[in-house]
Write an enzyme that holds these catalytic residues in place. Structure first.
Site, PDB file in Angstrom:
ATOM      1  N   CYS A 360       0.827  -1.200   0.000  1.00 15.11           N
ATOM      2  CA  CYS A 360       0.000   0.000   0.000  1.00 15.11           C
ATOM      3  C   CYS A 360       0.869   1.261   0.000  1.00 15.11           C
ATOM      4  CB  CYS A 360      -0.986  -0.039   1.158  1.00 15.11           C
ATOM      5  SG  CYS A 360      -2.377   1.090   0.933  1.00 15.11           S
ATOM      6  N   HIS A 441      -3.660  -5.341   0.887  1.00 14.48           N
ATOM      7  CA  HIS A 441      -3.552  -5.740   2.293  1.00 14.48           C
ATOM      8  C   HIS A 441      -3.980  -7.207   2.405  1.00 14.48           C
ATOM      9  CE1 HIS A 441      -2.749  -1.751   3.825  1.00 14.48           C
ATOM     10  NE2 HIS A 441      -3.768  -1.273   3.131  1.00 14.48           N
TER      11      HIS A 441
END
Length: 501
Positions: A360, A441
């Protein structure tokens, strides 16, 4: 099944174990044939999760929904505050960001015209940035409506409070503790942490500082994180009951062999902080605005691995694998990495053949540049990245939140995305020489990914020696162990008597 009252686990303070206790009861009620659902009106956390609809909620409610055996939904956590700094937070309402809010304004706004002006100003800012309009929402009504929708579908609702229920200076603005219990008609169980000391004062004070109306809602006390011989607290239990006029329904011992994903960054303080000999050393770079640290829970429990958090440049360079985690403030943390020397340490380690992984915001930092021409994150308009991946990222006000399925080494894997910013690549996972970047994630929750990372670094250990349950099966096993632990030490018969209609 008979209808049960909602039950709220409120706390004498933060990090007393409310989230874990609520998760345990979600699993217990499910085991007993009910259809429970978790609820927390307002949450403050950087560790969030994407619902099946692609909306954002606090990680704790996603974990509790998993324990209850149901899909997570924004009604379980309608209001989420994600800190941008010490003073401001992004406000996420029903899974979508609606703007940033100063902490003082959020907690102290009244119904005055001045308050409405502040909110409308934020709305104008949001509109200019292309995000949802914030037209002075009535947060109390929004969270109450979310609870009502949830209560119409599930039985019982397992509610979680926030922080301490005795913050009397914020009582008039409370959305999540006793005011929510009043709306729900909930039976409140007060959770106190004996491990930190002062449990008598904190329990007694928390109850006595309530109004008579709210005090009547508190039906029981649970003492959490007890260490030592349980018999030593027999007298303490009796004294608490006499002082407070409320029964002690259980004393739950501290445990070390049950693993439940935790949302609160306080738990990072208990994580490893240094290298270890004889294992694959995985250094997670400790960012100031680190988010979604549960991304590393599965890897941390692998017996081949010593996973530790650090911003020590020497330890970073000596690690076998370096992970740049997610962050709420990519540019601010990237600037700090350059200031403290960690950026250069990561680059040197990569040149020396060490594996670097970015997830991310960490993925964005590993690219060539990160630009923020509209000031979405703040005053820094552009920074060079670490230059390990061939991507350029532009920050945008629009947030991407969705669950994803992806292929890795021929295996189907799952994860989720929660991020702001767009990178100029169509690749879900970008790999170069010993460097991997992804927006996903949960990337490291998938065994094929873990085996790929560790295959050349296992120091003589065969993967066959370390194959365990899938992560999903592992978590199911942990919820059952947690439920059994709580059942053993909490008077469930009394709980059912209290919450039965």
């Amino acid at each position: 099944m008979n209808r049960l009252h909602p039950i709220m686990f409120a706390g004498t303070g933060s990090d007393v174990g409310k989230s874990i206790v609520a998760a345990a009861f979600c699993r217990i009620f499910r085991q007993d044939g009910y259809q429970p659902a978790p609820f927390k009106a307002q949450n403050m956390a950087l560790n969030s999760y994407a619902t099946p609809e692609g909306l954002e909620i606090g990680r704790a409610q996603a974990v509790q929904a998993e324990a209850a055996g149901i899909p997570c939904h924004t009604d379980m956590n309608p209001l989420l505050l994600k800190p941008n700094s010490d003073h401001t937070s992004q406000v996420v309402l029903h899974g979508k960001p609606i703007g940033n809010k100063n902490a003082y304004d959020f907690w102290r706004e009244g119904r005055s015209q001045q308050a409405a002006t502040h909110v409308q100003s934020d709305a104008d800012d949001c509109a200019q940035q292309g995000s949802a309009s914030l037209s002075c929402p009535d947060f109390r009504r929004e969270v109450c409506d979310a609870f009502d929708r949830l209560a119409a579908r599930y039985n019982p609702i397992v509610m979680e409070g926030a922080g301490s229920i005795a913050e009397i200076n914020l009582k008039d603005r409370d959305l999540v503790n006793m005011s929510m219990a009043r709306h729900a008609g909930a039976d409140v169980i007060l959770v106190g942490d004996i491990d930190r000391g002062g449990v008598f004062a904190s329990v007694y004070g928390s109850i006595m500082l309530q109004s008579p109306e709210d005090r009547r809602l508190i039906k029981g006390i649970i003492i959490n994180k007890f260490r030592g011989d349980m018999r030593l607290f027999d007298e303490g239990r009796r004294m608490l009951e006499e002082l407070c006029g409320v029964p002690v329904l259980g004393v739950i011992p501290y445990y070390k062999d049950i693993y439940i994903e935790e949302e609160d960054s306080v738990s990072l303080e208990q994580k490893h902080r240094q290298r270890a000999e004889g294992k694959v050393n995985v250094a997670v770079v400790l960012l100031r605005h680190i988010s979604n640290f549960t991304d590393f829970d599965m890897l941390e429990r692998d017996p081949r691995v010593n996973l530790f958090y650090t911003n020590n440049t020497k330890d970073i360079e000596q690690a076998d694998i370096i992970i740049l985690p997610g962050t709420k403030s990519t540019l601010d943390d990237l600037l700090e990495l350059r200031r403290n020397g960690c950026a250069q340490a990561i680059q040197r380690a990569h040149r020396n053949g060490k594996t670097v992984v970015g997830i991310c915001g960490g993925y964005q930092m590993l690219g060539q540049t990160v630009d923020d021409p509209e000031g979405v994150e703040g005053s820094v308009s552009s920074l060079p990245g670490l230059g390990l991946l061939p991507i350029h990222t532009t920050m945008t006000a629009e947030k991407k939140t969705e669950q994803v399925t992806f292929l890795f080494d021929g295996h189907e894997c799952q994860g989720y995305e929660i991020h702001q910013g767009v990178s100029d690549t169509t690749e879900t996972i970008l790999q170069t020489d010993h460097c991997i970047g992804t927006y996903i994630h949960g990337f490291l929750d998938n065994p094929p990914v873990v085996e790929h990372l560790l295959k050349d670094k296992c120091k003589g250990q065969s993967p066959k020696e370390t194959v365990a349950l899938s992560y999903a099966d592992f978590k199911e096993e942990q919820y059952d162990k947690l439920a059994a632990h709580v059942r053993r030490y909490v008077n469930m018969e009394r709980i059912y008597q209290i919450i039965s209609c």
